[in-house]
Design an enzyme around this catalytic site. Sequence first.
Site, PDB file in Angstrom:
ATOM      1  N   ILE A  11       0.749  -1.093  -0.041  1.00 56.36           N
ATOM      2  CA  ILE A  11      -0.041   0.023   0.019  1.00 56.36           C
ATOM      3  C   ILE A  11       1.034   0.574  -0.353  1.00 56.36           C
ATOM      4  CG2 ILE A  11      -2.296   0.924   1.315  1.00 56.36           C
ATOM      5  CD1 ILE A  11      -2.689  -1.383   2.553  1.00 56.36           C
ATOM      6  N   ASN A  34       9.647  -6.508   4.445  1.00 48.13           N
ATOM      7  CA  ASN A  34       8.167  -7.890   3.625  1.00 48.13           C
ATOM      8  C   ASN A  34       8.665  -6.966   2.093  1.00 48.13           C
ATOM      9  OD1 ASN A  34       6.651  -9.607   3.530  1.00 48.13           O
ATOM     10  ND2 ASN A  34       5.193  -8.194   4.152  1.00 48.13           N
ATOM     11  N   PHE A  79       2.919   3.775   7.652  1.00 45.79           N
ATOM     12  CA  PHE A  79       1.834   2.285   6.579  1.00 45.79           C
ATOM     13  C   PHE A  79       3.144   0.483   7.846  1.00 45.79           C
ATOM     14  CE2 PHE A  79       1.167   5.128   3.169  1.00 45.79           C
ATOM     15  CZ  PHE A  79       0.075   4.825   3.102  1.00 45.79           C
ATOM     16  N   LYS A  83       1.197  -8.015   8.921  1.00 48.68           N
ATOM     17  CA  LYS A  83       0.449  -8.175   8.395  1.00 48.68           C
ATOM     18  C   LYS A  83      -0.472  -9.641   8.716  1.00 48.68           C
ATOM     19  CE  LYS A  83       0.851  -8.051   3.766  1.00 48.68           C
ATOM     20  NZ  LYS A  83      -0.051  -7.373   2.774  1.00 48.68           N
ATOM     21  N   SER A 123      -7.225  -1.061  10.352  1.00 49.36           N
ATOM     22  CA  SER A 123      -8.058  -1.955   9.464  1.00 49.36           C
ATOM     23  C   SER A 123      -9.453  -2.261  10.145  1.00 49.36           C
ATOM     24  CB  SER A 123      -6.954  -3.105   9.874  1.00 49.36           C
ATOM     25  OG  SER A 123      -7.790  -4.499   9.838  1.00 49.36           O
ATOM     26  N   TYR A 148      -2.318  -9.984  15.809  1.00 48.16           N
ATOM     27  CA  TYR A 148      -2.001  -8.882  14.783  1.00 48.16           C
ATOM     28  C   TYR A 148      -2.889  -7.861  14.875  1.00 48.16           C
ATOM     29  CZ  TYR A 148      -3.158  -6.168  10.708  1.00 48.16           C
ATOM     30  OH  TYR A 148      -3.528  -5.256   9.555  1.00 48.16           O
ATOM     31  N   LYS A 152      -3.631  -4.054  15.997  1.00 49.21           N
ATOM     32  CA  LYS A 152      -4.014  -2.952  15.001  1.00 49.21           C
ATOM     33  C   LYS A 152      -4.670  -2.242  16.601  1.00 49.21           C
ATOM     34  CE  LYS A 152      -1.881  -2.439  11.682  1.00 49.21           C
ATOM     35  NZ  LYS A 152      -0.790  -1.565  11.313  1.00 49.21           N
ATOM     36  N   LEU A 199      -6.826 -13.452   0.432  1.00 49.03           N
ATOM     37  CA  LEU A 199      -7.902 -13.962  -0.926  1.00 49.03           C
ATOM     38  C   LEU A 199      -6.545 -13.906  -2.057  1.00 49.03           C
ATOM     39  CD1 LEU A 199     -10.139 -16.380  -1.378  1.00 49.03           C
ATOM     40  CD2 LEU A 199     -11.407 -13.817  -1.979  1.00 49.03           C
TER      41      LEU A 199
HETATM   42  P1  NAD Z   1       3.167  -4.871   3.539  1.00 48.29           P
HETATM   43  O1  NAD Z   1       4.181  -5.914   4.395  1.00 48.29           O
HETATM   44  O2  NAD Z   1       3.267  -4.208   1.876  1.00 48.29           O
HETATM   45  O3  NAD Z   1       3.995  -3.288   3.820  1.00 48.29           O
HETATM   46  C1  NAD Z   1       4.709  -2.636   5.136  1.00 48.29           C
HETATM   47  C2  NAD Z   1       5.947  -1.672   5.187  1.00 48.29           C
HETATM   48  O4  NAD Z   1       6.561  -1.490   6.320  1.00 48.29           O
HETATM   49  C3  NAD Z   1       6.692  -2.871   3.985  1.00 48.29           C
HETATM   50  O5  NAD Z   1       7.832  -2.449   3.252  1.00 48.29           O
HETATM   51  C4  NAD Z   1       7.877  -3.480   5.272  1.00 48.29           C
HETATM   52  O6  NAD Z   1       9.396  -3.683   4.909  1.00 48.29           O
HETATM   53  C5  NAD Z   1       7.537  -2.555   6.526  1.00 48.29           C
HETATM   54  N1  NAD Z   1       8.586  -2.403   7.429  1.00 48.29           N
HETATM   55  C6  NAD Z   1       7.670  -3.905   8.270  1.00 48.29           C
HETATM   56  N2  NAD Z   1       8.565  -3.571  10.534  1.00 48.29           N
HETATM   57  C7  NAD Z   1       9.009  -2.177   9.678  1.00 48.29           C
HETATM   58  C8  NAD Z   1      10.095  -1.570  10.394  1.00 48.29           C
HETATM   59  N3  NAD Z   1      10.232  -1.769  11.778  1.00 48.29           N
HETATM   60  N4  NAD Z   1      10.615  -0.885  10.128  1.00 48.29           N
HETATM   61  C9  NAD Z   1      10.494  -0.176   8.788  1.00 48.29           C
HETATM   62  N5  NAD Z   1       9.868  -0.971   8.158  1.00 48.29           N
HETATM   63  C10 NAD Z   1       9.077  -1.851   8.331  1.00 48.29           C
HETATM   64  O7  NAD Z   1       2.035  -4.376   4.156  1.00 48.29           O
HETATM   65  P2  NAD Z   1       0.123  -3.241   3.591  1.00 48.29           P
HETATM   66  O8  NAD Z   1       0.122  -4.192   2.948  1.00 48.29           O
HETATM   67  O9  NAD Z   1       1.752  -2.673   2.456  1.00 48.29           O
HETATM   68  O10 NAD Z   1       0.792  -2.448   4.536  1.00 48.29           O
HETATM   69  C11 NAD Z   1       0.802  -0.926   4.618  1.00 48.29           C
HETATM   70  C12 NAD Z   1       0.271  -1.612   6.509  1.00 48.29           C
HETATM   71  O11 NAD Z   1      -1.753  -1.383   5.853  1.00 48.29           O
HETATM   72  C13 NAD Z   1       0.886  -2.217   7.340  1.00 48.29           C
HETATM   73  O12 NAD Z   1       0.327  -1.935   8.796  1.00 48.29           O
HETATM   74  C14 NAD Z   1      -1.093  -3.159   7.437  1.00 48.29           C
HETATM   75  O13 NAD Z   1      -1.134  -3.279   9.393  1.00 48.29           O
HETATM   76  C15 NAD Z   1      -1.757  -2.071   7.640  1.00 48.29           C
HETATM   77  N6  NAD Z   1      -2.962  -3.046   6.508  1.00 48.29           N
HETATM   78  C16 NAD Z   1      -3.138  -3.464   5.688  1.00 48.29           C
HETATM   79  C17 NAD Z   1      -3.684  -4.209   4.878  1.00 48.29           C
HETATM   80  C18 NAD Z   1      -3.847  -5.065   3.527  1.00 48.29           C
HETATM   81  O14 NAD Z   1      -4.565  -6.228   3.504  1.00 48.29           O
HETATM   82  N7  NAD Z   1      -3.003  -5.264   3.143  1.00 48.29           N
HETATM   83  C19 NAD Z   1      -5.475  -4.293   5.550  1.00 48.29           C
HETATM   84  C20 NAD Z   1      -5.334  -3.196   6.895  1.00 48.29           C
HETATM   85  C21 NAD Z   1      -4.343  -2.469   6.715  1.00 48.29           C
HETATM   86  C1  UD1 Z   2      -7.520 -10.650   6.794  1.00 45.51           C
HETATM   87  C2  UD1 Z   2      -7.341 -11.520   8.220  1.00 45.51           C
HETATM   88  C3  UD1 Z   2      -7.481  -9.697   8.737  1.00 45.51           C
HETATM   89  C4  UD1 Z   2      -6.702  -8.448   8.135  1.00 45.51           C
HETATM   90  C5  UD1 Z   2      -6.918  -8.713   6.367  1.00 45.51           C
HETATM   91  C6  UD1 Z   2      -6.272  -8.117   5.461  1.00 45.51           C
HETATM   92  C7  UD1 Z   2      -7.362 -13.677   8.887  1.00 45.51           C
HETATM   93  C8  UD1 Z   2      -8.718 -14.317   9.971  1.00 45.51           C
HETATM   94  N1  UD1 Z   2      -8.106 -12.103   9.106  1.00 45.51           N
HETATM   95  O1  UD1 Z   2      -8.767 -10.693   7.034  1.00 45.51           O
HETATM   96  O2  UD1 Z   2      -7.528  -9.391  10.334  1.00 45.51           O
HETATM   97  O3  UD1 Z   2      -7.393  -7.302   8.363  1.00 45.51           O
HETATM   98  O4  UD1 Z   2      -7.239 -10.128   6.141  1.00 45.51           O
HETATM   99  O5  UD1 Z   2      -4.636  -8.743   5.587  1.00 45.51           O
HETATM  100  O6  UD1 Z   2      -6.535 -13.497   8.763  1.00 45.51           O
HETATM  101  N2  UD1 Z   2      -9.258 -17.454   1.749  1.00 45.51           N
HETATM  102  C9  UD1 Z   2     -10.216 -18.644   0.859  1.00 45.51           C
HETATM  103  N3  UD1 Z   2      -9.341 -19.043   0.729  1.00 45.51           N
HETATM  104  C10 UD1 Z   2      -7.784 -18.113   0.778  1.00 45.51           C
HETATM  105  C11 UD1 Z   2      -8.019 -16.880   1.375  1.00 45.51           C
HETATM  106  C12 UD1 Z   2      -8.967 -16.636   1.799  1.00 45.51           C
HETATM  107  O7  UD1 Z   2     -11.631 -18.238   0.799  1.00 45.51           O
HETATM  108  O8  UD1 Z   2      -6.979 -19.012   0.444  1.00 45.51           O
HETATM  109  C13 UD1 Z   2     -11.289 -16.974   1.829  1.00 45.51           C
HETATM  110  C14 UD1 Z   2     -11.657 -16.134   3.628  1.00 45.51           C
HETATM  111  O9  UD1 Z   2     -11.719 -16.445   4.109  1.00 45.51           O
HETATM  112  C15 UD1 Z   2     -12.440 -14.558   2.752  1.00 45.51           C
HETATM  113  C16 UD1 Z   2     -12.186 -14.099   2.241  1.00 45.51           C
HETATM  114  O10 UD1 Z   2     -11.466 -15.319   1.940  1.00 45.51           O
HETATM  115  O11 UD1 Z   2     -13.558 -14.939   3.820  1.00 45.51           O
HETATM  116  C17 UD1 Z   2     -10.995 -12.874   2.276  1.00 45.51           C
HETATM  117  O12 UD1 Z   2      -9.771 -13.391   3.383  1.00 45.51           O
HETATM  118  P1  UD1 Z   2      -9.307 -12.992   3.343  1.00 45.51           P
HETATM  119  O13 UD1 Z   2      -8.410 -12.428   2.458  1.00 45.51           O
HETATM  120  O14 UD1 Z   2      -7.590 -13.129   4.001  1.00 45.51           O
HETATM  121  O15 UD1 Z   2      -9.228 -10.851   4.686  1.00 45.51           O
HETATM  122  P2  UD1 Z   2      -9.728 -10.797   5.924  1.00 45.51           P
HETATM  123  O16 UD1 Z   2     -11.084 -12.592   5.921  1.00 45.51           O
HETATM  124  O17 UD1 Z   2     -10.883 -10.489   5.471  1.00 45.51           O
END
Ligand code: NAD
Ligand code: UD1
Length: 355
Positions: A11, A34, A79, A83, A123, A148, A152, A199
């Site tokens: 992101i 990561n 960010f 995660k 999140s 996790y 948050k 997913l």
């Molecule tokens: P990501 O892992 O791709 O990005 C996180 C970045 O933070 C990475 O580049 C990693 O190298 C860096 N990082 C981790 N620990 C660090 C540290 N101690 N010091 C400096 N850098 C560090 O994940 P993302 O999907 O881009 O998520 C970004 C943020 O959004 C995270 O805080 C995550 O929890 C939150 N978030 C993500 C999702 C999702 O589904 N992707 C959903 C809700 C919230």
């Molecule tokens: C997951 C995390 C949540 C996190 C979010 C975004 C869990 C329990 N929750 O949410 O904490 O904030 O990701 O990073 O992991 N699914 C399948 N097959 C798969 C993967 C997922 O059927 O291989 C289904 C799941 O059951 C769900 C949907 O797809 O119904 C979405 O899953 P996913 O992408 O992992 O997101 P969340 O479960 O919403």
Amino acid sequence: MILVTGGAGYIGSHAVLELLLAGNEVLVLDNLCNSSKIALDRVEALTGRKAQFVKGDVRNRSLLNALFASYPVTAVLHFAGLKAVGESVREPLRYYETNVSGSIALCQAMAEAGIFKLVFSSSATVYGDSPKMPITENCPTGLPTNPYGQSKLMAENVLKGLAESDPRWSIALLRYFNPIGAHESGLIGEDPNGTPNNLLPYMLQVAVGRRKQLSIYGADYPTPDGTGVRDYIHVVDLAKGHLKALERLNLVHGVSTWNLGTGRGYSVRQMVTAFEEVIGRRLPHVFKARRPGDIAQCWSDPTKAREELGWQAEKDLLTMLTDAWRWQSRNPQGYAVEQTATGKAEANPETALAS
Ligand code: NAD
Ligand code: UD1
């Protein structure tokens, strides 16, 4: 100048791109645990502008102090964090240390440097298993079932307490629903380490042949087709929401919470069917038992963000899946460094950059 912690990640890299396109100066702090620096090189190729990059840890107070002393930072998009839900169960302390202590270290350094604008990546997981759909920001936070999610929620509470203690702070808690997709160029996207938990990354890796088949976790949920329903949002829409939140922080003080979602839920079956249309073939899948900790359904009410930020998600599911597939099919191994026939180690942007 905007500091973007975790700006090389999925992101974060999309947010850096939007910040640069909007004319901002950007400093990225990322320890690359990561992510890959290649993402930022590609952001530069796409925008014609360069973000400053410092490889380092957000928990490192003296590094943060040095950064704030050296660069004219006025606001921070935070960010950086870990995660992976399953990993957080196995290594809770690492998650609390990075996600909670990392946020505390950042705020301490910001306050010392006189910087009080912060956008935090939260999140929808903080709502837990909400009985009410769609979820508004007023819905009570739940009890996240894993470290996790807890981390948050804890970080949110730390930030709320901080803003109450000192009126100079303007903090946005952005509660993301399910970010998917990639920049339309196909040059940057999500590149999870190891086996994907989520997913869409899993479906993409099945489609490029890295995994045999998708497991659909649960067909017996109380949803229209029995599979889990989520609010998937295009990562570019999400990134743009951060710029709107930053603008808003110039006008408001204290903590503001905004859902970033589309307001629409899709089931896993619907996701698979839509993705099969995009790739033009069947996606191998099997049905399995529910995944522990999963909820049946979760989608946002994004009204508050629309009214207060003037932001709403614009890209539909087909665009999300098409963009994600463009990224994955042009970068089957993500940003992985490959050995070429000449033995020279190089990243694999060639296919992506050439097309
Ligand atoms: P990501 O892992 O791709 O990005 C996180 C970045 O933070 C990475 O580049 C990693 O190298 C860096 N990082 C981790 N620990 C660090 C540290 N101690 N010091 C400096 N850098 C560090 O994940 P993302 O999907 O881009 O998520 C970004 C943020 O959004 C995270 O805080 C995550 O929890 C939150 N978030 C993500 C999702 C999702 O589904 N992707 C959903 C809700 C919230
Ligand atoms: C997951 C995390 C949540 C996190 C979010 C975004 C869990 C329990 N929750 O949410 O904490 O904030 O990701 O990073 O992991 N699914 C399948 N097959 C798969 C993967 C997922 O059927 O291989 C289904 C799941 O059951 C769900 C949907 O797809 O119904 C979405 O899953 P996913 O992408 O992992 O997101 P969340 O479960 O919403």
